[in-house]
Design a protein around this motif. Structure first.
Motif, short mmCIF file in Angstrom:
data_model
loop_
_atom_site.label_atom_id
_atom_site.label_comp_id
_atom_site.label_asym_id
_atom_site.label_seq_id
_atom_site.Cartn_x
_atom_site.Cartn_y
_atom_site.Cartn_z
N UNK A 154 51.54 -2.02 93.96
CA UNK A 154 50.42 -2.70 93.32
C UNK A 154 50.39 -4.16 93.74
N UNK A 155 49.23 -4.77 93.64
CA UNK A 155 49.11 -6.20 93.91
C UNK A 155 48.58 -6.89 92.65
N UNK A 156 49.03 -8.13 92.45
CA UNK A 156 48.66 -8.83 91.22
C UNK A 156 48.74 -10.33 91.39
N UNK A 157 48.17 -10.99 90.43
CA UNK A 157 48.32 -12.43 90.27
C UNK A 157 48.59 -12.69 88.80
N UNK A 158 49.81 -13.08 88.49
CA UNK A 158 50.14 -13.43 87.12
C UNK A 158 49.32 -14.62 86.64
N UNK A 159 48.94 -15.47 87.56
CA UNK A 159 48.18 -16.67 87.21
C UNK A 159 46.75 -16.32 86.79
N UNK A 160 46.07 -15.47 87.57
CA UNK A 160 44.67 -15.14 87.28
C UNK A 160 44.51 -13.90 86.41
N UNK A 161 45.55 -13.07 86.35
CA UNK A 161 45.47 -11.82 85.60
C UNK A 161 45.02 -10.64 86.44
N UNK A 162 44.70 -10.87 87.70
CA UNK A 162 44.29 -9.77 88.57
C UNK A 162 45.42 -8.75 88.69
N UNK A 163 45.09 -7.48 88.51
CA UNK A 163 46.06 -6.40 88.66
C UNK A 163 46.85 -6.06 87.42
N UNK A 164 46.68 -6.81 86.33
CA UNK A 164 47.46 -6.56 85.11
C UNK A 164 47.17 -5.17 84.54
N UNK A 165 45.91 -4.78 84.49
CA UNK A 165 45.57 -3.46 83.95
C UNK A 165 46.23 -2.36 84.78
N UNK A 166 46.24 -2.50 86.09
CA UNK A 166 46.87 -1.49 86.97
C UNK A 166 48.37 -1.41 86.71
N UNK A 167 48.99 -2.56 86.48
CA UNK A 167 50.43 -2.57 86.18
C UNK A 167 50.71 -1.83 84.87
N UNK A 168 49.93 -2.13 83.84
CA UNK A 168 50.12 -1.48 82.54
C UNK A 168 49.88 0.03 82.64
N UNK A 169 48.87 0.42 83.38
CA UNK A 169 48.62 1.85 83.59
C UNK A 169 49.80 2.52 84.29
N UNK A 170 50.36 1.85 85.28
CA UNK A 170 51.53 2.39 85.99
C UNK A 170 52.72 2.50 85.07
N UNK A 171 52.91 1.53 84.19
CA UNK A 171 54.01 1.59 83.22
C UNK A 171 53.84 2.83 82.35
N UNK A 172 52.63 3.06 81.86
CA UNK A 172 52.38 4.22 81.00
C UNK A 172 52.60 5.52 81.76
N UNK A 173 52.04 5.62 82.97
CA UNK A 173 52.10 6.87 83.73
C UNK A 173 53.48 7.14 84.31
N UNK A 174 54.10 6.16 84.93
CA UNK A 174 55.37 6.39 85.61
C UNK A 174 56.56 6.43 84.66
N UNK A 175 56.56 5.58 83.65
CA UNK A 175 57.70 5.56 82.72
C UNK A 175 57.79 6.85 81.93
N UNK A 176 56.68 7.54 81.77
CA UNK A 176 56.71 8.81 81.03
C UNK A 176 57.41 9.91 81.82
N UNK A 177 57.50 9.74 83.14
CA UNK A 177 58.13 10.76 83.97
C UNK A 177 59.64 10.63 84.01
N UNK A 178 60.15 9.52 83.56
CA UNK A 178 61.59 9.25 83.64
C UNK A 178 62.28 9.82 82.41
N UNK A 179 63.27 10.60 82.62
CA UNK A 179 64.10 11.12 81.54
C UNK A 179 65.40 10.34 81.54
N UNK A 180 65.66 9.61 80.46
CA UNK A 180 66.88 8.81 80.37
C UNK A 180 68.08 9.69 80.08
N UNK A 181 69.19 9.30 80.71
CA UNK A 181 70.46 9.98 80.43
C UNK A 181 71.07 9.37 79.17
N UNK A 182 71.66 10.19 78.37
CA UNK A 182 72.33 9.68 77.16
C UNK A 182 73.81 9.58 77.37
#
Length: 186
Positions: free
Chosen positions: A158-186
């Motif tokens: 992904x590409x982003x600019x923390x300064x302007x906010x460009x790409x923030x929505x894409x980052x949050x979407x990726x967090x929701x979609x990709x983090x759900x696929x990870x199964x943590x080890x206990x």
């Protein structure tokens, strides 16, 4: 529990981690625009004075995609290798890590050390090229470096600019979609 995502941002010092965290807080409405200040999650005077994160700082946000509500728990982590213990604590508590790389500087050594810790923990890595708004940004070169290190595809970065906010929505979407696929080890 299915709608909770725990993530952190790993980056070298001055790659824009705190600035991106600020934009995420604004974008999710966690902090009102009028109450925002730079480096909001950096609470210590030394952190604010030097522009570095020393102590991890958790924050809970609400985020909605297509009418579905999610709770996002961001743990703001230090970028400097001297604070490795704080980084390791953060990585142990999350399922995903946003790998943030400055488009003007490329991948740095401290970024690699934190990235390798995240990979060892089995975290889902979300690669992001930041500071694309700067005139000397070289996003294509930076993407090639990330591809070489992670073995990912260019379209996964992904590409982003923390300064302007460009790409923030894409980052949050990726967090929701990709983090759900990870199964943590206990």
């Amino acid at each position: 529990m299915n709608n909770v995502r725990n993530f952190c941002i790993i980056a070298h010092i001055d790659h824009g981690k705190s600035t991106l965290a600020d934009r995420i807080l604004e974008f999710t409405g966690t902090v009102e625009k009028r109450k925002m200040k730079e480096q909001l999650l950096d609470q210590m005077d030394l952190e604010r004075e030097r522009g570095i994160t020393i102590k991890l700082q958790p924050v809970r946000m609400n985020y909605s995609i297509e009418g579905k509500e999610y709770t996002l728990n961001l743990i703001d982590t230090p970028g400097h290798v001297d604070f490795g213990y704080e980084v390791s604590r953060s990585l142990a508590a999350v399922e995903g890590a946003v790998l943030l790389v400055d488009a003007t500087k490329g991948v740095q050594a401290q970024t690699l050390s934190n990235l390798y810790l995240a990979i060892e923990q089995g975290l889902e890595i979300i690669p992001v090229v930041n500071k694309i708004d700067l005139p000397n940004a070289n996003a294509e070169k930076t993407k090639k470096e990330i591809i070489h290190i992670l073995g990912c595809k260019e379209e996964e970065i992904l590409t982003a600019s923390g300064k302007t906010g460009e790409g923030v929505d894409e980052i949050l979407r990726a967090v929701v979609e990709k983090s759900s696929r990870t199964q943590r080890r206990n």
